[in-house]
Design a protein around this motif. Sequence first.
Motif, PDB file in Angstrom:
ATOM      1  N   PRO A 401       0.827  -1.215   0.000  1.00  0.00           N
ATOM      2  CA  PRO A 401       0.000   0.000   0.000  1.00  0.00           C
ATOM      3  C   PRO A 401       0.858   1.262   0.000  1.00  0.00           C
ATOM      4  O   PRO A 401       2.043   1.241   0.363  1.00  0.00           O
ATOM      5  N   ASP A 402       0.229   2.390  -0.356  1.00  0.00           N
ATOM      6  CA  ASP A 402       0.956   3.652  -0.424  1.00  0.00           C
ATOM      7  C   ASP A 402       1.656   3.975   0.877  1.00  0.00           C
ATOM      8  O   ASP A 402       2.818   4.396   0.888  1.00  0.00           O
ATOM      9  N   GLU A 403       0.945   3.782   1.997  1.00  0.00           N
ATOM     10  CA  GLU A 403       1.534   4.163   3.275  1.00  0.00           C
ATOM     11  C   GLU A 403       2.769   3.334   3.601  1.00  0.00           C
ATOM     12  O   GLU A 403       3.689   3.805   4.272  1.00  0.00           O
ATOM     13  N   PHE A 404       2.807   2.088   3.115  1.00  0.00           N
ATOM     14  CA  PHE A 404       3.994   1.258   3.344  1.00  0.00           C
ATOM     15  C   PHE A 404       5.149   1.730   2.480  1.00  0.00           C
ATOM     16  O   PHE A 404       6.266   1.945   2.970  1.00  0.00           O
ATOM     17  N   ARG A 405       4.902   1.888   1.189  1.00  0.00           N
ATOM     18  CA  ARG A 405       5.984   2.295   0.290  1.00  0.00           C
ATOM     19  C   ARG A 405       6.523   3.672   0.661  1.00  0.00           C
ATOM     20  O   ARG A 405       7.727   3.898   0.673  1.00  0.00           O
ATOM     21  N   GLU A 406       5.609   4.600   0.956  1.00  0.00           N
ATOM     22  CA  GLU A 406       6.030   5.965   1.231  1.00  0.00           C
ATOM     23  C   GLU A 406       6.644   6.114   2.622  1.00  0.00           C
ATOM     24  O   GLU A 406       7.351   7.093   2.889  1.00  0.00           O
ATOM     25  N   GLY A 407       6.389   5.148   3.476  1.00  0.00           N
ATOM     26  CA  GLY A 407       6.939   5.212   4.819  1.00  0.00           C
ATOM     27  C   GLY A 407       8.101   4.274   5.040  1.00  0.00           C
ATOM     28  O   GLY A 407       8.480   4.015   6.181  1.00  0.00           O
ATOM     29  N   THR A 408       8.672   3.747   3.970  1.00  0.00           N
ATOM     30  CA  THR A 408       9.781   2.797   4.087  1.00  0.00           C
ATOM     31  C   THR A 408      11.019   3.356   3.402  1.00  0.00           C
ATOM     32  O   THR A 408      10.979   3.723   2.230  1.00  0.00           O
ATOM     33  N   ALA A 409      12.091   3.441   4.155  1.00  0.00           N
ATOM     34  CA  ALA A 409      13.383   3.872   3.603  1.00  0.00           C
ATOM     35  C   ALA A 409      14.319   2.673   3.593  1.00  0.00           C
ATOM     36  O   ALA A 409      14.412   1.932   4.571  1.00  0.00           O
ATOM     37  N   ILE A 410      15.016   2.506   2.493  1.00  0.00           N
ATOM     38  CA  ILE A 410      15.953   1.388   2.348  1.00  0.00           C
ATOM     39  C   ILE A 410      17.317   1.970   2.016  1.00  0.00           C
ATOM     40  O   ILE A 410      17.446   2.790   1.107  1.00  0.00           O
ATOM     41  N   SER A 411      18.316   1.584   2.763  1.00  0.00           N
ATOM     42  CA  SER A 411      19.641   2.158   2.578  1.00  0.00           C
ATOM     43  C   SER A 411      20.701   1.078   2.665  1.00  0.00           C
ATOM     44  O   SER A 411      20.455  -0.035   3.143  1.00  0.00           O
ATOM     45  N   GLU A 412      21.884   1.404   2.193  1.00  0.00           N
ATOM     46  CA  GLU A 412      23.023   0.503   2.271  1.00  0.00           C
ATOM     47  C   GLU A 412      24.213   1.250   2.855  1.00  0.00           C
ATOM     48  O   GLU A 412      24.508   2.380   2.460  1.00  0.00           O
ATOM     49  N   SER A 413      24.888   0.652   3.822  1.00  0.00           N
ATOM     50  CA  SER A 413      26.069   1.241   4.428  1.00  0.00           C
ATOM     51  C   SER A 413      27.102   0.146   4.639  1.00  0.00           C
ATOM     52  O   SER A 413      26.839  -0.845   5.330  1.00  0.00           O
ATOM     53  N   ASP A 414      28.246   0.297   4.004  1.00  0.00           N
ATOM     54  CA  ASP A 414      29.324  -0.697   4.103  1.00  0.00           C
ATOM     55  C   ASP A 414      28.841  -2.094   3.715  1.00  0.00           C
ATOM     56  O   ASP A 414      29.229  -3.100   4.313  1.00  0.00           O
ATOM     57  N   GLY A 415      27.973  -2.153   2.719  1.00  0.00           N
ATOM     58  CA  GLY A 415      27.498  -3.440   2.227  1.00  0.00           C
ATOM     59  C   GLY A 415      26.320  -4.015   2.980  1.00  0.00           C
ATOM     60  O   GLY A 415      25.753  -5.021   2.554  1.00  0.00           O
ATOM     61  N   ASP A 416      25.932  -3.415   4.102  1.00  0.00           N
ATOM     62  CA  ASP A 416      24.785  -3.890   4.875  1.00  0.00           C
ATOM     63  C   ASP A 416      23.558  -3.064   4.513  1.00  0.00           C
ATOM     64  O   ASP A 416      23.630  -1.834   4.377  1.00  0.00           O
ATOM     65  N   VAL A 417      22.413  -3.731   4.394  1.00  0.00           N
ATOM     66  CA  VAL A 417      21.178  -3.075   3.989  1.00  0.00           C
ATOM     67  C   VAL A 417      20.270  -2.900   5.205  1.00  0.00           C
ATOM     68  O   VAL A 417      20.134  -3.807   6.028  1.00  0.00           O
ATOM     69  N   THR A 418      19.644  -1.735   5.303  1.00  0.00           N
ATOM     70  CA  THR A 418      18.685  -1.455   6.366  1.00  0.00           C
ATOM     71  C   THR A 418      17.336  -1.128   5.752  1.00  0.00           C
ATOM     72  O   THR A 418      17.246  -0.287   4.845  1.00  0.00           O
ATOM     73  N   VAL A 419      16.306  -1.787   6.225  1.00  0.00           N
ATOM     74  CA  VAL A 419      14.928  -1.505   5.825  1.00  0.00           C
ATOM     75  C   VAL A 419      14.251  -0.845   7.022  1.00  0.00           C
ATOM     76  O   VAL A 419      14.023  -1.482   8.046  1.00  0.00           O
ATOM     77  N   ASP A 420      13.969   0.442   6.906  1.00  0.00           N
ATOM     78  CA  ASP A 420      13.387   1.224   7.998  1.00  0.00           C
ATOM     79  C   ASP A 420      11.947   1.555   7.637  1.00  0.00           C
ATOM     80  O   ASP A 420      11.681   2.420   6.811  1.00  0.00           O
ATOM     81  N   VAL A 421      11.021   0.853   8.251  1.00  0.00           N
ATOM     82  CA  VAL A 421       9.603   1.037   7.945  1.00  0.00           C
ATOM     83  C   VAL A 421       9.055   2.171   8.801  1.00  0.00           C
ATOM     84  O   VAL A 421       9.325   2.247  10.007  1.00  0.00           O
ATOM     85  N   ASP A 422       8.278   3.043   8.171  1.00  0.00           N
ATOM     86  CA  ASP A 422       7.722   4.237   8.799  1.00  0.00           C
ATOM     87  C   ASP A 422       8.807   5.289   9.015  1.00  0.00           C
ATOM     88  O   ASP A 422       8.766   6.066   9.966  1.00  0.00           O
ATOM     89  N   ALA A 423       9.786   5.309   8.135  1.00  0.00           N
ATOM     90  CA  ALA A 423      10.808   6.340   8.168  1.00  0.00           C
ATOM     91  C   ALA A 423      10.238   7.646   7.629  1.00  0.00           C
ATOM     92  O   ALA A 423       9.128   7.699   7.109  1.00  0.00           O
ATOM     93  N   ARG A 424      11.029   8.720   7.750  1.00  0.00           N
ATOM     94  CA  ARG A 424      10.568  10.017   7.245  1.00  0.00           C
ATOM     95  C   ARG A 424      10.354   9.957   5.729  1.00  0.00           C
ATOM     96  O   ARG A 424      11.063   9.256   5.017  1.00  0.00           O
ATOM     97  N   VAL A 425       9.399  10.708   5.260  1.00  0.00           N
ATOM     98  CA  VAL A 425       9.080  10.748   3.837  1.00  0.00           C
ATOM     99  C   VAL A 425       9.454  12.119   3.293  1.00  0.00           C
ATOM    100  O   VAL A 425       9.129  13.143   3.865  1.00  0.00           O
TER     101      VAL A 425
END
Length: 456
Positions: A401-425
């Motif tokens: 849903p929109d609220e999930f996609r728009e509230g999820t930030a995905i990042s990579e740092s030093d090869g590790d991936v972080t999925v942050d749900v409800d992050a800032r938009v």
Amino acid sequence: MNGRRLLAVLTVLSLSLAGCTAPVSPPNDAEVAGNSSVADGEAAADGETAAGADGETASNDGADAGDDADDGTERSLPIEPDPVWNRVATMMDTDAEQPELTVGVPSATAGQAFATDRSTFKQALNASAAGSISDGGAGPRGVTTPFGVYVEPADGPPVVVEQVLAHEYAHAVQYSESMFGAWLIEPTGSTDRQMTKTALIEGGATYVGDEYTERHLSDVPLQSEQMRRSYERSASGDRFFVAPYYFGAEYVDERLDTPANLQRVYADPPATTAELLHGESAGEQLAMSISVDTEDSDWTATSRDRKGELFTRIALRATLDNDTAAAAAAGWGNDSAIAFDSDGRGDPEAFVWTFRWQTSGEADEFVAAFEESLDRRTDDWADRTRVERVGDRTVAIAMGPDEFREGTAISESDGDVTVDVDARVEDDGWFRVEAGPATTGAVANGGATTGAAAAS
């Protein structure tokens, strides 16, 4: 029965009841009309023929005893099964005991074995459409368990029924010789692992079926060729069923010159479908760690799974042509599909599917292909899907849903991936942040999934 034996039986059932000889359409009448099941009048192993040399059906003494349909109708095979078993046993150089044969596949077993998996994840990829395989109307089929062989003659010509029976008898030898016995004590494993094992089990039996066809059946298409055609023509969801037969048979055929050596396939098997498809040229599976933070949201991560290259190829093939899908999935290094739900029921409502590719160029190729597939799709999930380049070789797909996609930030740092749900938009709803200290579920990719390998 002791506890260890019971555990092995229960585990092997999970390998045997989830699939069977793929019910592909039988060859047309012109391809089999007048054919004997024994090529050019060649004698069967015990001096009998499985079907008359003029195409007439031989008597069947024993395959129909006590074998009735669910409606009480007595069933029988249009061929004599003993010569088929003798030939398969000779080809595979085994002294295994001939398994019990039942004519007809029990409804419950058939439903479990042939039903197309229409999981929410496959629906999100527009790759869950079911066709003739799941409705059981495509011809002869069979199922093999550690306790016996089941064959449903349907309306197929005798030579096609015989070909199916040879495939099932090959499975019976696999079980009898414990060819994949080490797998019986493994955890269920990821989808990628399960597809690899299924491909080796079904590919081995298909390879034996091909050898049987070449030696004993004249002018009948090889099972591997039937599987190739079926893979090309099947509904998108059914391709997940057919693919292990097709690609597994290719793998086995490239490595063996006789069915007597089938055990070698299981002595040093590939670990992933990428290795199954490409051998050593696939490259090593790459390390990938995924951390999930749902602390400030209503969403919960319920499962994670590695899907693998073959699954990815099939998913793309639902919309793209075969060459484009295969090229886009090649170069797979690792992936992790994480499911989320927001109501506590555990039913997935959203997903984040993250890939690590062998090279930056292969990541580019996958992104281009996936975006092209989205452009061609008209299903509701297409509008609820976002693909993003997270790193040089890392790609993430958010579906939900929109609220999930728009509230999820995905990042990579030093090869590790972080999925942050409800992050800032910010701006378009995709805002990257560095991995924060509050993370849950930070484990190396892998994980379990439902589903089982097939012996059919």
